[in-house]
Design a protein around this motif. Structure first.
Motif, PDB file in Angstrom:
ATOM      1  N   UNK A   1       1.012  -1.200  -0.105  1.00 56.02           N
ATOM      2  CA  UNK A   1       0.033  -0.103   0.076  1.00 56.02           C
ATOM      3  C   UNK A   1       0.684   1.244  -0.035  1.00 56.02           C
ATOM      4  N   UNK A   2       2.283   1.079   0.098  1.00 51.09           N
ATOM      5  CA  UNK A   2       2.974   2.314   0.294  1.00 51.09           C
ATOM      6  C   UNK A   2       4.496   2.039  -0.223  1.00 51.09           C
ATOM      7  N   UNK A   3       5.039   3.164  -0.784  1.00 49.16           N
ATOM      8  CA  UNK A   3       6.634   3.145  -1.214  1.00 49.16           C
ATOM      9  C   UNK A   3       7.109   4.160  -0.723  1.00 49.16           C
ATOM     10  N   UNK A   4       8.376   3.951  -0.591  1.00 51.08           N
ATOM     11  CA  UNK A   4       9.445   5.212  -0.083  1.00 51.08           C
ATOM     12  C   UNK A   4      10.475   5.147  -1.248  1.00 51.08           C
ATOM     13  N   UNK A   5      10.653   6.388  -1.829  1.00 55.82           N
ATOM     14  CA  UNK A   5      11.882   6.454  -2.842  1.00 55.82           C
ATOM     15  C   UNK A   5      12.891   7.102  -1.980  1.00 55.82           C
ATOM     16  N   UNK A   6      14.152   6.655  -2.030  1.00 58.11           N
ATOM     17  CA  UNK A   6      15.390   7.055  -1.274  1.00 58.11           C
ATOM     18  C   UNK A   6      16.479   6.762  -1.816  1.00 58.11           C
ATOM     19  N   UNK A   7      17.583   7.495  -1.381  1.00 61.01           N
ATOM     20  CA  UNK A   7      18.727   7.361  -1.566  1.00 61.01           C
ATOM     21  C   UNK A   7      19.602   7.385  -0.426  1.00 61.01           C
TER      22      UNK A   7
END
Length: 394
Positions: free
Chosen positions: A19-25
Protein backbone atom coordinates in the motif's frame (compact mmCIF):
# COMPACT_ATOMS: atom_id res chain seq x y z
CA UNK A 1 6.73 16.65 -5.32
CA UNK A 2 5.88 12.99 -5.91
CA UNK A 3 7.22 12.91 -9.48
CA UNK A 4 10.73 13.44 -8.11
CA UNK A 5 10.59 9.82 -6.97
CA UNK A 6 10.88 8.74 -10.63
CA UNK A 7 14.23 10.45 -11.16
CA UNK A 8 17.43 8.48 -11.65
CA UNK A 9 19.40 7.59 -8.54
CA UNK A 10 16.46 6.54 -6.36
CA UNK A 11 15.89 3.14 -4.80
CA UNK A 12 12.44 1.99 -3.72
CA UNK A 13 11.14 0.32 -0.58
CA UNK A 14 7.65 -1.22 -0.52
CA UNK A 15 5.67 -2.06 2.60
CA UNK A 16 4.46 -5.61 3.28
CA UNK A 17 0.85 -4.78 2.37
CA UNK A 18 1.76 -3.23 -0.97
CA UNK A 19 0.00 0.00 0.00
CA UNK A 20 2.98 2.33 0.28
CA UNK A 21 6.43 2.92 -1.17
CA UNK A 22 9.33 5.17 -0.23
CA UNK A 23 11.82 6.50 -2.77
CA UNK A 24 15.22 7.04 -1.18
CA UNK A 25 18.94 7.36 -1.77
CA UNK A 26 21.59 5.97 0.56
CA UNK A 27 24.32 8.57 1.10
CA UNK A 28 26.97 7.32 3.48
CA UNK A 29 24.93 5.64 6.20
CA UNK A 30 21.83 7.84 5.77
CA UNK A 31 18.78 6.83 3.72
CA UNK A 32 17.42 10.16 2.46
CA UNK A 33 13.89 9.97 1.10
CA UNK A 34 12.53 12.00 -1.78
CA UNK A 35 9.36 13.81 -0.65
CA UNK A 36 6.41 12.05 1.05
CA UNK A 37 5.83 8.30 0.93
CA UNK A 38 3.84 7.16 -2.09
CA UNK A 39 0.42 5.77 -1.20
CA UNK A 40 -0.36 5.38 2.50
CA UNK A 41 1.49 8.05 4.51
CA UNK A 42 0.61 7.11 8.09
CA UNK A 43 2.86 6.35 11.02
CA UNK A 44 2.95 2.64 10.10
CA UNK A 45 4.69 3.45 6.81
CA UNK A 46 7.28 5.62 8.53
CA UNK A 47 7.87 3.04 11.29
CA UNK A 48 8.22 0.15 8.82
CA UNK A 49 10.67 2.06 6.67
CA UNK A 50 12.65 3.01 9.79
CA UNK A 51 12.90 -0.67 10.76
CA UNK A 52 14.05 -1.51 7.25
CA UNK A 53 16.79 1.13 7.56
CA UNK A 54 17.85 -0.16 10.98
CA UNK A 55 18.23 -3.68 9.59
CA UNK A 56 20.65 -2.30 7.00
CA UNK A 57 22.55 -0.04 9.41
CA UNK A 58 21.13 3.18 7.96
CA UNK A 59 19.65 6.26 9.58
CA UNK A 60 16.36 7.27 7.91
CA UNK A 61 15.77 10.91 6.99
CA UNK A 62 12.51 12.06 5.38
CA UNK A 63 13.36 15.08 3.24
CA UNK A 64 11.00 17.72 1.80
CA UNK A 65 7.92 16.16 3.38
CA UNK A 66 4.62 17.84 4.17
CA UNK A 67 2.95 18.33 7.55
CA UNK A 68 1.16 14.95 7.40
CA UNK A 69 4.43 13.02 7.22
CA UNK A 70 6.03 15.33 9.78
CA UNK A 71 3.24 14.54 12.28
CA UNK A 72 3.67 10.82 11.66
CA UNK A 73 7.41 11.13 12.30
CA UNK A 74 7.01 13.24 15.42
CA UNK A 75 4.54 10.68 16.80
CA UNK A 76 7.51 8.26 16.81
CA UNK A 77 9.61 10.74 18.80
CA UNK A 78 11.53 12.08 15.81
CA UNK A 79 12.77 15.63 15.36
CA UNK A 80 12.09 17.91 12.40
CA UNK A 81 13.24 21.18 10.86
CA UNK A 82 11.77 23.20 8.01
CA UNK A 83 13.95 23.12 4.89
CA UNK A 84 11.73 24.80 2.28
CA UNK A 85 8.46 26.64 1.66
CA UNK A 86 6.11 25.31 -1.02
CA UNK A 87 3.68 27.65 -2.75
CA UNK A 88 0.45 26.25 -4.18
CA UNK A 89 -2.24 27.86 -6.35
CA UNK A 90 -5.77 26.37 -6.14
CA UNK A 91 -7.03 26.66 -9.73
CA UNK A 92 -10.84 26.30 -9.86
CA UNK A 93 -11.64 29.84 -8.69
CA UNK A 94 -8.38 31.63 -9.54
CA UNK A 95 -8.72 34.86 -11.54
CA UNK A 96 -6.19 37.58 -12.34
CA UNK A 97 -8.37 40.43 -11.07
CA UNK A 98 -7.60 43.05 -8.47
CA UNK A 99 -4.62 45.20 -7.62
CA UNK A 100 -2.58 42.28 -6.29
CA UNK A 101 -2.45 40.75 -9.77
CA UNK A 102 -1.25 43.91 -11.53
CA UNK A 103 2.27 42.58 -12.27
CA UNK A 104 0.87 39.39 -13.77
CA UNK A 105 -1.64 41.21 -15.99
CA UNK A 106 1.09 43.62 -17.12
CA UNK A 107 3.34 40.71 -18.14
CA UNK A 108 0.52 39.12 -20.16
CA UNK A 109 -0.30 42.41 -21.91
CA UNK A 110 3.33 43.30 -22.72
CA UNK A 111 4.00 39.82 -24.08
CA UNK A 112 1.04 40.16 -26.41
CA UNK A 113 2.22 43.54 -27.71
CA UNK A 114 5.76 42.20 -28.23
CA UNK A 115 4.50 39.24 -30.26
CA UNK A 116 5.62 36.69 -27.66
CA UNK A 117 3.51 33.55 -27.36
CA UNK A 118 3.47 30.59 -24.97
CA UNK A 119 4.09 27.28 -26.71
CA UNK A 120 3.62 23.86 -25.10
CA UNK A 121 5.87 20.99 -26.10
CA UNK A 122 7.73 17.94 -24.84
CA UNK A 123 11.47 18.55 -24.76
CA UNK A 124 12.08 15.29 -26.62
CA UNK A 125 9.63 16.33 -29.36
CA UNK A 126 10.74 19.96 -29.74
CA UNK A 127 12.71 20.94 -32.88
CA UNK A 128 16.47 21.19 -32.57
CA UNK A 129 16.36 24.97 -33.14
CA UNK A 130 14.40 25.35 -29.88
CA UNK A 131 16.19 22.75 -27.74
CA UNK A 132 19.58 24.25 -28.64
CA UNK A 133 18.36 27.61 -27.38
CA UNK A 134 17.00 26.07 -24.16
CA UNK A 135 20.36 24.38 -23.56
CA UNK A 136 22.24 27.62 -24.19
CA UNK A 137 19.95 29.57 -21.84
CA UNK A 138 20.46 26.96 -19.12
CA UNK A 139 24.25 26.97 -19.53
CA UNK A 140 24.28 30.77 -19.38
CA UNK A 141 22.23 30.70 -16.18
CA UNK A 142 24.54 28.16 -14.51
CA UNK A 143 27.68 30.04 -15.57
CA UNK A 144 26.31 33.27 -14.13
CA UNK A 145 25.83 31.64 -10.71
CA UNK A 146 29.49 30.68 -10.40
CA UNK A 147 28.52 27.58 -8.36
CA UNK A 148 27.36 24.09 -9.38
CA UNK A 149 23.73 23.62 -10.38
CA UNK A 150 21.69 22.18 -7.52
CA UNK A 151 20.03 18.79 -7.89
CA UNK A 152 18.19 16.11 -5.89
CA UNK A 153 14.86 17.99 -5.70
CA UNK A 154 15.60 20.47 -8.50
CA UNK A 155 15.56 19.22 -12.08
CA UNK A 156 17.89 20.08 -14.94
CA UNK A 157 18.03 19.32 -18.63
CA UNK A 158 18.10 15.56 -18.03
CA UNK A 159 14.86 15.68 -16.04
CA UNK A 160 12.91 17.81 -18.53
CA UNK A 161 13.66 15.20 -21.23
CA UNK A 162 11.11 12.92 -19.52
CA UNK A 163 8.23 12.37 -22.00
CA UNK A 164 5.70 12.82 -19.18
CA UNK A 165 7.04 16.30 -18.37
CA UNK A 166 5.55 19.25 -20.23
CA UNK A 167 7.58 22.29 -21.25
CA UNK A 168 6.24 25.80 -21.82
CA UNK A 169 8.37 28.15 -23.92
CA UNK A 170 8.10 31.89 -24.47
CA UNK A 171 8.85 32.38 -28.18
CA UNK A 172 8.78 35.57 -30.27
CA UNK A 173 8.02 35.98 -33.97
CA UNK A 174 11.68 35.31 -34.88
CA UNK A 175 11.51 31.95 -33.02
CA UNK A 176 13.80 33.23 -30.30
CA UNK A 177 13.23 31.53 -26.95
CA UNK A 178 13.00 34.09 -24.12
CA UNK A 179 12.24 31.68 -21.30
CA UNK A 180 11.33 28.10 -20.48
CA UNK A 181 9.52 26.28 -17.67
CA UNK A 182 8.87 22.58 -17.09
CA UNK A 183 5.86 21.07 -15.34
CA UNK A 184 5.75 17.74 -13.48
CA UNK A 185 2.46 15.82 -13.23
CA UNK A 186 0.82 15.16 -9.86
CA UNK A 187 -1.32 12.00 -9.68
CA UNK A 188 -4.15 10.88 -7.42
CA UNK A 189 -5.84 7.50 -7.91
CA UNK A 190 -4.14 7.17 -11.27
CA UNK A 191 -5.34 10.52 -12.61
CA UNK A 192 -3.39 13.75 -13.13
CA UNK A 193 -4.90 16.29 -10.73
CA UNK A 194 -2.24 19.00 -10.73
CA UNK A 195 1.13 20.18 -12.00
CA UNK A 196 4.37 21.23 -10.27
CA UNK A 197 6.79 23.83 -11.59
CA UNK A 198 10.36 22.55 -11.77
CA UNK A 199 12.78 23.90 -14.39
CA UNK A 200 12.84 27.72 -14.78
CA UNK A 201 15.26 29.56 -17.04
CA UNK A 202 15.12 32.90 -18.87
CA UNK A 203 17.35 34.59 -21.43
CA UNK A 204 19.41 37.34 -19.79
CA UNK A 205 18.67 39.79 -22.61
CA UNK A 206 15.13 38.58 -23.20
CA UNK A 207 11.66 39.91 -22.46
CA UNK A 208 11.32 41.22 -18.92
CA UNK A 209 8.48 39.61 -17.07
CA UNK A 210 8.83 36.37 -19.02
CA UNK A 211 8.45 34.17 -15.92
CA UNK A 212 5.27 35.93 -14.84
CA UNK A 213 4.00 35.48 -18.40
CA UNK A 214 4.84 31.76 -18.52
CA UNK A 215 3.36 30.92 -15.12
CA UNK A 216 0.18 32.90 -15.86
CA UNK A 217 -0.14 31.14 -19.22
CA UNK A 218 0.29 27.77 -17.49
CA UNK A 219 -2.46 28.68 -15.01
CA UNK A 220 -4.86 29.44 -17.87
CA UNK A 221 -4.04 26.19 -19.67
CA UNK A 222 -4.33 23.98 -16.59
CA UNK A 223 -7.63 25.63 -15.65
CA UNK A 224 -8.95 24.75 -19.11
CA UNK A 225 -7.90 21.12 -18.42
CA UNK A 226 -9.79 21.11 -15.07
CA UNK A 227 -6.66 20.62 -12.98
CA UNK A 228 -7.20 21.14 -9.27
CA UNK A 229 -4.02 22.98 -8.38
CA UNK A 230 -0.66 24.24 -9.57
CA UNK A 231 2.41 24.06 -7.33
CA UNK A 232 5.23 26.54 -7.76
CA UNK A 233 7.40 23.98 -5.95
CA UNK A 234 9.48 24.67 -2.85
CA UNK A 235 11.93 27.49 -2.22
CA UNK A 236 14.88 25.83 -0.40
CA UNK A 237 16.23 27.40 2.81
CA UNK A 238 13.47 30.01 2.77
CA UNK A 239 10.35 30.11 4.89
CA UNK A 240 7.36 32.22 5.81
CA UNK A 241 7.60 33.98 9.17
CA UNK A 242 4.74 32.45 11.17
CA UNK A 243 5.64 34.23 14.40
CA UNK A 244 7.10 31.12 16.04
CA UNK A 245 10.31 31.03 18.05
CA UNK A 246 12.73 28.98 15.90
CA UNK A 247 14.95 26.35 17.46
CA UNK A 248 18.75 26.53 17.19
CA UNK A 249 18.95 24.24 14.15
CA UNK A 250 16.27 26.27 12.38
CA UNK A 251 18.19 29.47 13.07
CA UNK A 252 21.34 27.85 11.68
CA UNK A 253 19.53 27.00 8.43
CA UNK A 254 18.24 30.57 8.30
CA UNK A 255 21.82 31.84 8.52
CA UNK A 256 22.94 29.47 5.76
CA UNK A 257 20.06 30.66 3.60
CA UNK A 258 21.09 34.28 4.18
CA UNK A 259 24.72 33.48 3.31
CA UNK A 260 23.76 31.72 0.07
CA UNK A 261 21.21 34.35 -0.97
CA UNK A 262 23.62 36.35 -3.18
CA UNK A 263 24.39 33.17 -5.16
CA UNK A 264 21.19 31.11 -5.29
CA UNK A 265 18.54 33.70 -4.37
CA UNK A 266 16.29 31.41 -2.32
CA UNK A 267 14.48 34.24 -0.56
CA UNK A 268 14.16 36.24 -3.76
CA UNK A 269 12.53 33.20 -5.35
CA UNK A 270 10.00 32.97 -2.52
CA UNK A 271 9.27 36.71 -2.84
CA UNK A 272 8.75 36.29 -6.59
CA UNK A 273 6.23 33.50 -6.06
CA UNK A 274 4.27 35.73 -3.69
CA UNK A 275 3.06 37.65 -6.77
CA UNK A 276 0.69 34.77 -7.49
CA UNK A 277 -1.07 34.96 -4.09
CA UNK A 278 -0.30 31.33 -3.20
CA UNK A 279 -1.06 29.13 -0.24
CA UNK A 280 2.13 28.50 1.76
CA UNK A 281 2.97 24.97 2.88
CA UNK A 282 6.16 24.19 4.82
CA UNK A 283 8.37 21.29 3.79
CA UNK A 284 10.39 19.53 6.47
CA UNK A 285 13.36 17.29 7.14
CA UNK A 286 12.42 14.62 9.71
CA UNK A 287 14.96 12.39 11.42
CA UNK A 288 15.22 10.14 14.50
CA UNK A 289 16.33 11.82 17.70
CA UNK A 290 19.89 11.00 18.90
CA UNK A 291 20.05 7.85 20.97
CA UNK A 292 21.83 9.50 23.91
CA UNK A 293 20.06 11.89 26.25
CA UNK A 294 20.54 15.65 25.65
CA UNK A 295 22.91 15.99 28.60
CA UNK A 296 25.04 12.97 27.70
CA UNK A 297 28.12 12.87 25.51
CA UNK A 298 29.58 9.92 23.59
CA UNK A 299 32.36 8.09 25.43
CA UNK A 300 35.83 8.91 24.09
CA UNK A 301 38.33 6.06 23.60
CA UNK A 302 40.96 5.42 26.22
CA UNK A 303 44.71 5.45 25.60
CA UNK A 304 47.19 2.70 26.60
CA UNK A 305 47.60 4.22 30.08
CA UNK A 306 43.82 4.42 30.63
CA UNK A 307 43.62 8.16 30.11
CA UNK A 308 40.92 9.63 27.85
CA UNK A 309 42.10 10.37 24.33
CA UNK A 310 40.59 13.48 22.80
CA UNK A 311 40.45 14.37 19.11
CA UNK A 312 42.60 17.21 17.79
CA UNK A 313 41.21 20.69 18.38
CA UNK A 314 39.64 22.58 15.50
CA UNK A 315 42.10 24.78 13.61
CA UNK A 316 41.98 28.42 14.64
CA UNK A 317 40.32 29.65 11.39
CA UNK A 318 37.55 27.08 11.81
CA UNK A 319 37.04 28.07 15.43
CA UNK A 320 36.79 31.70 14.36
CA UNK A 321 34.36 30.93 11.54
CA UNK A 322 32.18 28.84 13.83
CA UNK A 323 32.26 31.55 16.48
CA UNK A 324 30.96 34.00 13.89
CA UNK A 325 28.21 31.58 12.83
CA UNK A 326 27.29 30.82 16.45
CA UNK A 327 26.92 34.53 17.20
CA UNK A 328 24.62 34.89 14.21
CA UNK A 329 22.30 32.01 15.07
CA UNK A 330 22.05 33.04 18.71
CA UNK A 331 21.20 36.64 17.84
CA UNK A 332 17.77 37.88 18.67
CA UNK A 333 14.98 36.55 16.41
CA UNK A 334 14.34 38.74 13.41
CA UNK A 335 17.75 40.42 13.53
CA UNK A 336 18.97 41.72 10.17
CA UNK A 337 21.94 39.85 8.70
CA UNK A 338 24.07 41.27 5.91
CA UNK A 339 24.14 38.24 3.61
CA UNK A 340 26.80 39.62 1.28
CA UNK A 341 29.30 40.37 4.03
CA UNK A 342 28.49 37.10 5.79
CA UNK A 343 29.11 35.02 2.66
CA UNK A 344 32.34 36.92 1.93
CA UNK A 345 33.52 36.32 5.49
CA UNK A 346 32.67 32.61 5.23
CA UNK A 347 34.63 32.28 1.98
CA UNK A 348 37.65 34.11 3.41
CA UNK A 349 37.77 32.06 6.59
CA UNK A 350 37.10 28.80 4.81
CA UNK A 351 40.10 29.43 2.52
CA UNK A 352 42.26 29.99 5.59
CA UNK A 353 40.80 26.92 7.28
CA UNK A 354 41.61 24.76 4.26
CA UNK A 355 45.29 25.72 4.56
CA UNK A 356 45.31 24.97 8.29
CA UNK A 357 43.50 21.67 7.76
CA UNK A 358 46.01 20.67 5.08
CA UNK A 359 48.88 21.32 7.48
CA UNK A 360 47.16 19.33 10.22
CA UNK A 361 46.54 16.37 7.89
CA UNK A 362 50.15 16.46 6.68
CA UNK A 363 51.38 16.52 10.27
CA UNK A 364 49.20 13.53 11.12
CA UNK A 365 51.03 11.51 8.45
CA UNK A 366 54.45 12.17 10.02
CA UNK A 367 55.82 9.28 12.10
CA UNK A 368 57.68 11.63 14.45
CA UNK A 369 57.55 10.48 18.08
CA UNK A 370 55.63 7.40 16.99
CA UNK A 371 52.29 9.21 16.96
CA UNK A 372 49.49 7.04 15.59
CA UNK A 373 46.91 8.73 13.44
CA UNK A 374 43.65 9.57 15.14
CA UNK A 375 41.49 8.55 12.18
CA UNK A 376 42.73 4.91 12.20
CA UNK A 377 43.55 3.98 15.79
CA UNK A 378 41.71 6.70 17.78
CA UNK A 379 44.59 6.59 20.25
CA UNK A 380 47.75 8.57 20.68
CA UNK A 381 50.75 8.30 22.97
CA UNK A 382 53.62 10.52 23.94
CA UNK A 383 56.04 7.57 24.26
CA UNK A 384 58.65 7.34 21.46
CA UNK A 385 58.23 4.24 19.31
CA UNK A 386 61.07 1.83 18.73
CA UNK A 387 62.63 1.83 15.29
CA UNK A 388 60.89 -0.60 12.98
CA UNK A 389 57.81 -0.89 15.19
CA UNK A 390 54.36 -0.57 13.58
CA UNK A 391 53.82 2.80 15.31
CA UNK A 392 56.96 4.22 13.68
CA UNK A 393 56.15 2.83 10.25
CA UNK A 394 54.38 5.48 8.11
Amino acid sequence: LGWLATWDGNSYWFDERGEAAVAHRVIGSVAVTTADPIGARGGDTVAEFARFCTEHGWTPAFYSVTDDTRKACEALGWSSVQVAEETVLPLPELTFTGKKWQDVRTALNKAGKAGITAEWTRYTDAPLALTDQVRAISEEWVADKGLPEMGFTLGGLDEIADPEVRCLLAVDTDRTVHGVTSWLPVHHDGEVVGWTLDFMRRRETGFRGVMEFLIASAVQQFQAEDAQFLSLSGAPLARLDRGEQPAALQRLLDVIGHALEPVYGFRSLLAFKAKFQPEYRPLHLCYPAPRHRPGDHPRLPAGPDGSTVRPPALPAPLRGAWGRTESLITSRPGAKIDSSSTSALCRQRWRAARVDLGQMIEASRTPARGRQRWCTSRTQTDQPAAAGSPAADP
